[in-house]
Enzyme design. Structure first.
Site, PDB file in Angstrom:
ATOM      1  N   ASP A 131       1.003  -1.194   0.029  1.00 36.66           N
ATOM      2  CA  ASP A 131      -0.054   0.120  -0.140  1.00 36.66           C
ATOM      3  C   ASP A 131       0.812   1.064   0.015  1.00 36.66           C
ATOM      4  O   ASP A 131       2.121   1.129  -0.024  1.00 36.66           O
ATOM      5  CB  ASP A 131      -1.004   0.072   1.151  1.00 36.66           C
ATOM      6  CG  ASP A 131      -2.497   0.319   0.776  1.00 36.66           C
ATOM      7  OD1 ASP A 131      -2.524   1.185   0.029  1.00 36.66           O
ATOM      8  OD2 ASP A 131      -3.326  -0.321   1.800  1.00 36.66           O
ATOM      9  N   ASP A 189     -10.147   2.762  -3.692  1.00 33.02           N
ATOM     10  CA  ASP A 189     -10.568   1.612  -3.270  1.00 33.02           C
ATOM     11  C   ASP A 189     -12.244   1.442  -3.739  1.00 33.02           C
ATOM     12  O   ASP A 189     -12.911   2.313  -3.745  1.00 33.02           O
ATOM     13  CB  ASP A 189     -10.621   1.413  -1.470  1.00 33.02           C
ATOM     14  CG  ASP A 189      -9.198   1.543  -1.231  1.00 33.02           C
ATOM     15  OD1 ASP A 189      -8.284   1.112  -1.899  1.00 33.02           O
ATOM     16  OD2 ASP A 189      -9.300   1.508   0.176  1.00 33.02           O
TER      17      ASP A 189
END
Length: 382
Positions: A131, A189
């Site tokens: 991430d 996301d």
């Protein structure tokens, strides 16, 4: 200089990712149960192979700087869990972050790339989702940080698939492969909804599938895949991550689009308790064959009429996958013209969702498509 890196993802990776369903509730027992379900449902035999732990598996760092797992969630350690997953013929994935902390506030790998890569390798990890929280948010820094981990994974002595989760902010499709990545997120996301959510990061299925992937097809291929985020098929608003859920038709449209896009097929629903429709959507072998075709070409839109779209994707054997999408709120007829598809001649047509042969055509083919629905066709030279 010639790239001598071993090819780890000749086709888009397939598996399960924990975040949407479990979030902070990830545990050894949950991972083992999902691995068992991937086998018992037949998903493993269809190509699903990665069981991936997302954020919140962490316990901390020891006096030597090495990561260790949360002892309550993973009482036997990660290496034992990896051994179990491997014993089922599956592979284990893990999560970290290029910054000082993960998005959930756990220890990140920024500054610890080499030691973390060696730790993951020693545990038997096969896939790393990496991430970008708590990192300097510039393109130059993104490339540098991901390159550090990419090199560390190469130095680790184990083949580990590297998934770059930079959210597409700095166009990782331009540099992700050079940084060592095998796939890279192209979007923020996804959430469990057809439309976008109220927060800026909550991207709906429709937005990601139809608005955010256009023009990226030239950057995808074997061992370098555009990643539009996880499949939300089957979550139905019941995951740990907020979302209203989609209809079964909308979930099927996501599966259709992700297969046409040659996207990684990382499921996120509860594999232990899938209903019949969810299982059918995720395990149709003829649909999966579009995604896993060895040619590795990403499909793309060839025409649009109002809010209806026609896409095409080539197979290695010369066949074509053709998708008809209806983004409208009512059913409508969608027609694929050979001139738009840039093909000529007579083709046998097979409807892949109904698994039915539809005859032969040499000019165009029309289908009634449900609202927010999709039809997937395979065209073979007659």
């Amino acid at each position: 200089m010639e790239d001598t890196r071993k090819i780890l993802t000749s086709t888009p990776p397939m598996g399960w990712m924990s975040w949407n369903l479990l979030a902070k509730n990830i545990s050894d027992s949950a991972v083992r149960e999902m691995a068992q379900a991937m086998v018992s449902t037949g998903m493993r035999d269809l190509g699903y192979q990665y069981i991936c732990m997302d954020d919140h598996w962490h316990g901390g760092r020891d006096e030597h700087g090495a990561l260790y797992p949360n002892a309550e969630k993973f009482p036997h350690g990660i290496a034992a869990l990896a051994d179990y997953v491997h014993s089922l013929g599956l592979k284990l994935g893990i999560y970290s972050d290029a910054g000082s902390k993960t998005c959930g506030g756990c220890p990140g790998s920024g500054g610890y790339e080499e030691i973390d890569a060696r730790t993951f390798a020693s545990w038997g990890i096969d896939y790393l989702k990496y991430d970008f929280c708590y990192a300097t948010d510039t393109r130059a820094d993104a490339f540098a940080l991901y390159s550090r981990m990419g090199q560390a994974l190469k130095n680790s002595g184990r083949d580990i698939v590297f998934g770059i989760c930079e959210w597409g902010h700095h166009r990782p499709w331009l540099w992700g492969n050079q940084a060592g990545g095998h796939l890279w997120r192209t979007t923020t996301d996804i959430w469990d909804g057809w439309k976008d959510g109220p927060e800026g990061w909550q991207a709906g299925v429709e937005t990601i599938a139809f608005d955010e992937q256009r023009g990226l097809e030239s950057f995808a291929g074997p061992d370098h895949w555009n990643d539009p985020d996880m499949l939300v098929v089957g979550l139905k608003g019941k995951g740990a991550v907020v979302g209203p859920g989609c209809t079964d038709t909308e979930y099927r449209t996501q599966m259709s689009a992700w297969c046409m896009l040659a996207a990684p097929l990382m499921t996120s629903c509860d594999l232990r308790h899938m209903d019949a429709v969810t299982r059918e959507t995720l395990t149709n072998p003829e649909v999966i064959a579009i995604n896993q075709d060895a040619l590795g070409k990403q499909g793309y839109r060839v025409c649009r009429s109002s809010r209806a779209e026609v896409w095409k994707k080539p197979f290695v054997n010369g066949d074509w996958a053709v998708a008809l999408f209806n983004r409208e709120e009512e059913p409508r007829t969608v027609k694929a013209h050979w001139s738009d598809l840039e093909i000529e001649g007579r083709y046998a047509i097979r409807d892949l969702w109904s698994r039915a042969d539809m005859g032969e055509c040499d000019e165009s083919y029309a289908f009634e498509v449900d609202a927010h629905g999709s039809v997937l066709l395979r065209l073979s030279r007659a």
